[in-house]
Structures are given as structure tokens and as C-alpha cells.
Scaffold this motif. Sequence first.
Motif, mmCIF file in Angstrom:
data_model
loop_
_atom_site.group_PDB
_atom_site.id
_atom_site.type_symbol
_atom_site.label_atom_id
_atom_site.label_comp_id
_atom_site.label_asym_id
_atom_site.label_seq_id
_atom_site.Cartn_x
_atom_site.Cartn_y
_atom_site.Cartn_z
ATOM 1 N N GLU A 76 0.991 -1.232 0.040
ATOM 2 C CA GLU A 76 0.094 0.253 0.204
ATOM 3 C C GLU A 76 0.840 1.392 0.502
ATOM 4 O OE1 GLU A 76 -2.886 -0.069 2.922
ATOM 5 O OE2 GLU A 76 -3.436 -1.766 2.684
ATOM 6 N N LEU A 77 1.896 1.301 0.433
ATOM 7 C CA LEU A 77 3.127 2.388 0.670
ATOM 8 C C LEU A 77 3.302 2.321 -0.861
ATOM 9 C CD1 LEU A 77 4.412 2.140 4.433
ATOM 10 C CD2 LEU A 77 2.635 3.633 3.704
ATOM 11 N N GLN A 78 4.002 1.934 -1.324
ATOM 12 C CA GLN A 78 4.875 1.405 -2.097
ATOM 13 C C GLN A 78 4.073 1.548 -3.636
ATOM 14 O OE1 GLN A 78 5.589 -2.145 -2.915
ATOM 15 N NE2 GLN A 78 7.858 -1.403 -2.491
ATOM 16 N N LYS A 79 2.700 1.881 -3.663
ATOM 17 C CA LYS A 79 1.654 2.241 -4.548
ATOM 18 C C LYS A 79 1.677 3.959 -3.766
ATOM 19 C CE LYS A 79 -2.836 0.629 -6.235
ATOM 20 N NZ LYS A 79 -3.767 -0.319 -6.489
ATOM 21 N N GLU A 80 0.893 4.337 -2.698
ATOM 22 C CA GLU A 80 0.342 5.420 -2.286
ATOM 23 C C GLU A 80 1.982 6.314 -2.670
ATOM 24 O OE1 GLU A 80 0.325 8.295 1.376
ATOM 25 O OE2 GLU A 80 -0.623 6.200 1.426
ATOM 26 N N ASN A 81 3.089 6.396 -2.974
ATOM 27 C CA ASN A 81 4.288 6.551 -2.787
ATOM 28 C C ASN A 81 4.628 6.951 -4.626
ATOM 29 O OD1 ASN A 81 6.953 8.126 -3.017
ATOM 30 N ND2 ASN A 81 8.334 5.600 -2.925
ATOM 31 N N GLU A 82 4.301 5.934 -5.556
ATOM 32 C CA GLU A 82 3.965 5.722 -6.806
ATOM 33 C C GLU A 82 2.854 6.672 -7.377
ATOM 34 O OE1 GLU A 82 3.197 1.767 -8.303
ATOM 35 O OE2 GLU A 82 5.332 1.435 -8.207
ATOM 36 N N LYS A 83 1.902 7.132 -6.937
ATOM 37 C CA LYS A 83 1.034 8.251 -7.167
ATOM 38 C C LYS A 83 1.184 9.225 -6.869
ATOM 39 C CE LYS A 83 -2.993 5.375 -6.004
ATOM 40 N NZ LYS A 83 -4.465 5.154 -5.013
ATOM 41 N N ASN A 84 1.815 9.487 -5.232
ATOM 42 C CA ASN A 84 2.366 10.874 -4.931
ATOM 43 C C ASN A 84 4.206 11.275 -5.758
ATOM 44 O OD1 ASN A 84 0.922 11.015 -2.783
ATOM 45 N ND2 ASN A 84 2.669 9.979 -1.553
ATOM 46 N N ASP A 85 4.621 10.168 -6.308
ATOM 47 C CA ASP A 85 5.053 10.348 -7.472
ATOM 48 C C ASP A 85 4.968 11.504 -8.620
ATOM 49 O OD1 ASP A 85 7.854 10.736 -5.955
ATOM 50 O OD2 ASP A 85 7.704 8.374 -6.479
ATOM 51 N N ARG A 87 1.783 12.797 -9.068
ATOM 52 C CA ARG A 87 1.231 13.438 -9.124
ATOM 53 C C ARG A 87 2.079 15.044 -9.213
ATOM 54 N NH1 ARG A 87 -2.896 12.031 -3.906
ATOM 55 N NH2 ARG A 87 -4.365 10.579 -5.002
ATOM 56 N N ILE A 88 3.275 14.153 -8.038
ATOM 57 C CA ILE A 88 4.659 15.627 -8.041
ATOM 58 C C ILE A 88 4.774 16.055 -9.193
ATOM 59 C CG2 ILE A 88 7.201 16.381 -7.175
ATOM 60 C CD1 ILE A 88 5.982 14.586 -4.953
ATOM 61 N N LYS A 89 5.321 15.064 -10.625
ATOM 62 C CA LYS A 89 5.816 15.443 -11.500
ATOM 63 C C LYS A 89 5.180 15.806 -12.813
ATOM 64 C CE LYS A 89 5.998 11.788 -15.443
ATOM 65 N NZ LYS A 89 6.117 10.554 -16.175
ATOM 66 N N HIS A 90 3.468 16.168 -12.437
ATOM 67 C CA HIS A 90 2.456 16.541 -12.970
ATOM 68 C C HIS A 90 2.364 17.836 -12.590
ATOM 69 C CE1 HIS A 90 1.246 13.601 -16.475
ATOM 70 N NE2 HIS A 90 1.512 12.667 -15.654
ATOM 71 N N LEU A 91 2.391 18.052 -11.424
ATOM 72 C CA LEU A 91 2.658 19.390 -11.218
ATOM 73 C C LEU A 91 3.866 20.547 -11.519
ATOM 74 C CD1 LEU A 91 1.057 18.412 -7.194
ATOM 75 C CD2 LEU A 91 0.202 19.675 -9.213
ATOM 76 N N LEU A 92 5.311 19.415 -11.385
ATOM 77 C CA LEU A 92 5.991 20.198 -11.899
ATOM 78 C C LEU A 92 5.743 20.421 -12.943
ATOM 79 C CD1 LEU A 92 8.883 18.458 -9.812
ATOM 80 C CD2 LEU A 92 7.903 20.815 -9.460
ATOM 81 N N LEU A 127 11.758 11.931 -14.885
ATOM 82 C CA LEU A 127 10.736 13.160 -15.002
ATOM 83 C C LEU A 127 11.328 13.521 -16.620
ATOM 84 C CD1 LEU A 127 10.920 15.348 -12.341
ATOM 85 C CD2 LEU A 127 9.703 13.453 -12.921
ATOM 86 N N THR A 128 10.001 13.569 -17.106
ATOM 87 C CA THR A 128 9.609 13.687 -19.029
ATOM 88 C C THR A 128 9.245 14.707 -18.990
ATOM 89 O OG1 THR A 128 7.932 13.051 -19.018
ATOM 90 C CG2 THR A 128 9.871 12.023 -19.463
#
Length: 128
Positions: A76-85, A87-92, A127-128
Amino acid sequence: MEASTLQAYENRAAEAELRLNSLELLLGKKGGGGDPAFLKATLKQLYDLRIAMGTARNEMSAIEKERDQAVAHVAELQKENEKNDYRIKHLLRALSEMHEKHGSPESPQSSSFNIYQEGAMKKGRFLT
């Protein structure tokens, strides 16, 4: 059959009978010969072993359950971490686009962007 061959078989049979008799005597002594005190002590030992095995089995089951819960939690934590990554990628990316459109004193190549990008590359995320 020859007499010498027959004699060899008879000798081996006699030896086997002696061994069998000695084993029966030995088992009779060790088996207690039906001695109630020996049987009671043996049954108590077996009962104690059964209790110890049951306790160990219960402990093992509890440990396996904890392990399974921990594995599920890590997933669950790995999945949440991937979601956060993600989100950060798209916010940036959105922040970068906003800077390009409206211009800003802080460029998309700002220090916070660079810090995140370097950390992502260290973790094997690009990041692309």
C-alpha cells in the motif's frame, strides 16, 4: 542341497533367532512391560510435547499473519508513493508550463525543481 550349505542356513537361522530374542527382551525392558508408572510417564511426556507443538503452531500462525499484514502495508505504501510521485511530476510540469506562459522571476529550472529531479533520478524515476 549340500550338507555344508544346509548347515550355513541353519547357523544363520539360529543367529537370527538369538538376535530376535535379545531384541524382544530389550523391548520388554524399555517398553516397561506394561508397567503403569512407565506408561503414565510416557503419556505425560507425549501430552507435554503435544501442548508445546500446539503453542508453537499458534505462535507461528500469529507471526505469519503479522508478516502478511506487513507485506500488504508495504505494498500500500509503495502504491501511495508511486501516486505521489506521479502527482509531483505533473504538478511540476504544470508549474513549468505556467512559468513559460506567464513568465516569472523563478524559472522552471528553479532549485526546488532541480532537487526533486535529482532525487527522482537517484531512485530510478525519470521526469520527462
